[in-house]
Design a protein around this motif. Structure first.
Motif, PDB file in Angstrom:
ATOM      1  N   UNK A   1       0.793  -1.226   0.000  1.00 37.54           N
ATOM      2  CA  UNK A   1       0.000   0.000   0.000  1.00 37.54           C
ATOM      3  C   UNK A   1       0.816   1.261   0.000  1.00 37.54           C
ATOM      4  N   UNK A   2       2.116   1.186   0.286  1.00 35.95           N
ATOM      5  CA  UNK A   2       2.967   2.379   0.290  1.00 35.95           C
ATOM      6  C   UNK A   2       3.662   2.604  -1.045  1.00 35.95           C
ATOM      7  N   UNK A   3       3.613   1.613  -1.942  1.00 40.42           N
ATOM      8  CA  UNK A   3       4.269   1.746  -3.237  1.00 40.42           C
ATOM      9  C   UNK A   3       3.429   2.596  -4.186  1.00 40.42           C
ATOM     10  N   UNK A   4       4.086   3.276  -5.076  1.00 34.04           N
ATOM     11  CA  UNK A   4       3.397   4.127  -6.043  1.00 34.04           C
ATOM     12  C   UNK A   4       2.660   3.281  -7.071  1.00 34.04           C
ATOM     13  N   UNK A   5       1.618   3.846  -7.622  1.00 30.11           N
ATOM     14  CA  UNK A   5       0.854   3.150  -8.653  1.00 30.11           C
ATOM     15  C   UNK A   5       1.616   3.210  -9.970  1.00 30.11           C
ATOM     16  N   UNK A   6       1.666   2.090 -10.670  1.00 26.12           N
ATOM     17  CA  UNK A   6       2.344   2.014 -11.962  1.00 26.12           C
ATOM     18  C   UNK A   6       1.660   0.939 -12.804  1.00 26.12           C
ATOM     19  N   UNK A   7       2.030   0.874 -14.045  1.00 24.25           N
ATOM     20  CA  UNK A   7       1.383  -0.020 -15.003  1.00 24.25           C
ATOM     21  C   UNK A   7       1.480  -1.474 -14.555  1.00 24.25           C
ATOM     22  N   UNK A   8       0.338  -2.195 -14.638  1.00 21.19           N
ATOM     23  CA  UNK A   8       0.227  -3.637 -14.368  1.00 21.19           C
ATOM     24  C   UNK A   8       0.545  -3.987 -12.907  1.00 21.19           C
ATOM     25  N   UNK A   9       0.300  -3.056 -12.010  1.00 18.46           N
ATOM     26  CA  UNK A   9       0.490  -3.331 -10.592  1.00 18.46           C
ATOM     27  C   UNK A   9      -0.849  -3.588  -9.911  1.00 18.46           C
ATOM     28  N   UNK A  10      -0.813  -4.425  -8.882  1.00 18.50           N
ATOM     29  CA  UNK A  10      -1.984  -4.745  -8.070  1.00 18.50           C
ATOM     30  C   UNK A  10      -1.630  -4.530  -6.607  1.00 18.50           C
ATOM     31  N   UNK A  11      -2.636  -4.210  -5.815  1.00 15.01           N
ATOM     32  CA  UNK A  11      -2.419  -4.091  -4.380  1.00 15.01           C
ATOM     33  C   UNK A  11      -3.699  -4.415  -3.635  1.00 15.01           C
TER      34      UNK A  11
END
Length: 538
Positions: A80-90
């Motif tokens: 949840x602390x990682x930045x949003x980027x292409x093809x990412x899920x959380x």
């Protein structure tokens, strides 16, 4: 049917309000896909990531664009602390409820921005059950090269209809791949801004429509989430009604594509009108974690003017008319000044109450005005219908009476192809143009600042579009707004399209209250008559 008629019909079908794919055909095609998936991957230990990737690609409208195994994206889970980027899920956990979010691309004036989008309610249980098993620290891609080849063979192979599914109709495979795209295109209440995020400019029906509307990322996120829930709800209900089985048989994993829309939503998904995005950060007090709301950003046009500023501007126009009000004895220059002030006031009211392009039409053509109820105007080389609200009809009627009286007082027999026009020094009709309107607006704009040059009559068209977008009673569909703004494709122009009485009623329900919102009034000075005026010699 000729080729032109077929193209026109296809354009109308793709527009907002078009017929959606049959829900039974969609769910039956999904069942066929599941059956072929079972046959191909029944003994595979990797059928879970393969199925998960297939459903993800279907939901995000990427299946139809694949041309090879290398095009299949490498999905990964982040914290949840990682930045949003292409093809990412959380996975985000609020109020004790876990929800899966995926990355969605927004095109803004400053560039491309990736934002978290919650998965639809019907798919959250299925997504969460698998995403939670993925490692967030290694961020290892979900599929390796060999698994992508296997999934590509499944996607690319022919899906013959099994006997079990032959009793119901089905979709072509490519149409099934584009199910979410087709639904977004034909969804009547999905805004153009939200459609531009889902579809991109290439698939958008009216690409120019995005230049006139503005919505925040939180509003768009809510509308997409609501729309996707509706697209899957019709599938879930149909599968339940016909008892269609979507289970996955596996020798190694217990899997099933569980579509369930009756789920408990976390608090951040229950706010009507917007869905905020959060980021997980460490709490310095107890060394735990807390979710911090991230700021929103705007998508679309920024040229719409605040209503209070527009009201102040039209009040300034009204005061300008009152300053030129003449007494019982007047000179010809005084009468012309008063009349010209009325002309500018009516022209700006016309732009604000119709959304017409000031570079195309500032006044109505006499020959194309049918009474005062509606008219046609040339818009980018094509004629379209223009509906006039009750206030504008009255304003035009009173203006034409004043115009006729002035012509009598001046002893002029001059004529013009336009309903309203100016008089020059020689008492000859002078048509309005974009330049004179822009200069007049700058002269009477109440706020003198460095931004005054950016405020031009065209901003009133943007303001009109924004009012149509945010209208609640009535709520306008995307097609209603397109009709008001004059956005159309081949087959939707005047003579090819038809506006039914119920649609005209809805459009007028929006247009008629608009003058009240802007505090327009037919003042006694506006209804002034020249019949009792005695002219002095100049």
């Amino acid at each position: 049917m000729g080729i032109n008629a077929a193209i026109a019909k296809n354009n109308r079908k793709k527009n907002s309000g078009g017929i959606a794919p049959d829900a039974l055909h969609v769910v039956n095609t999904l069942q066929i896909a599941i059956i072929h998936f079972n046959r191909l991957f029944h003994d595979s230990e990797d059928n879970a990531p393969l199925l998960f990737t297939f459903i993800y690609l279907w939901m995000t409208q990427q299946l139809d664009s694949l041309t090879a195994a290398e095009d299949i994206p490498s999905l990964s889970r982040v914290t949840g602390k990682d930045a949003c980027a292409e093809h990412r899920l959380r996975i985000i956990n609020l109020n004790g409820i876990s929800w899966v979010e995926y990355a969605l691309c927004y095109s803004t004036s400053t560039g491309v921005v990736w934002q978290w989008q919650p998965v639809p309610s019907a798919l959250n249980h299925f997504f969460y059950r698998y995403v939670r098993t993925l490692n967030t620290t290694a961020q290892k891609p979900l599929l390796n090269v060999a698994l992508k080849q296997q999934l590509w063979r499944f996607i690319n192979k022919s899906w013959k209809t099994p006997k079990l599914c032959a009793q119901y109709g089905r979709l072509r495979k490519d149409v099934f791949f584009r199910y979410f795209t087709i639904m977004a295109q034909r969804c009547p209440y999905l805004s153009t801004s939200a459609k531009s995020v889902l579809l991109g400019n290439k698939t958008l029906h009216h690409r120019s429509a995005t230049a006139y509307q503005r919505e925040s990322s939180d509003q768009i996120r809510y509308k997409i989430f609501k729309a996707h829930n509706e697209y899957l709800e019709r599938i879930v209900q149909t599968a339940s009604r016909y008892r269609i089985n979507l289970a996955i048989d596996s020798a190694h994993h217990h899997l099933s594509l569980l579509l369930n829309t009756k789920v408990t939503l976390p608090a951040y998904l229950t706010t009507v009108g917007k869905i905020v995005v959060f980021e997980r950060r460490k709490n310095p007090r107890d060394h735990g974690y807390q979710y911090i709301e991230l700021p929103t950003f705007w998508v679309g046009s920024d040229r719409a003017l605040p209503l209070d500023d527009v009201r102040t501007f039209f009040l300034a126009l009204d005061n300008n008319v009152k300053q030129h009000t003449v007494a019982k004895i007047a000179t010809k220059p005084q009468l012309k000044a008063y009349y010209n002030a009325l002309t500018y006031q009516l022209a700006f009211q016309f732009l604000m109450l119709t959304g017409a392009r000031p570079t195309h039409a500032i006044s109505l053509e006499t020959r194309r005005c049918y009474g005062t109820f509606q008219s046609t105007l040339s818009d980018k080389g094509r004629y379209r219908t223009l509906y006039l609200c009750d206030y504008l009809q009255q304003a035009i009627t009173h203006y034409l009476a004043i115009q006729q009286n002035l012509l009598t007082q001046l002893g002029s027999h001059a004529s013009s192809p336009f309903l309203w026009f100016l008089f020059d020094e020689n008492n000859q009709p002078l048509p309005l143009n974009a330049r004179s309107m822009r200069q007049f607006m700058h002269q009477h704009w109440p706020y003198k600042s460095s931004n005054v040059k950016k405020i031009v009559p065209y901003c009133l068209r943007h303001t009109f579009a924004q009012q149509a977008l945010t209208s609640i009673n009535p709520q306008l569909t995307t097609q209603h707004i397109d009709r008001l703004m004059g956005h159309s494709s081949f087959g939707e122009h005047l003579g090819s399209d038809q506006c039914f009485p119920i649609n005209k009623k809805i459009l007028l329900q929006f247009l008629n209250p608009l003058p009240g919102k802007l505090y327009f009034s037919l003042d006694s000075t506006t209804l002034f008559s020249f019949s009792h005026i005695h002219l002095l010699q100049e």
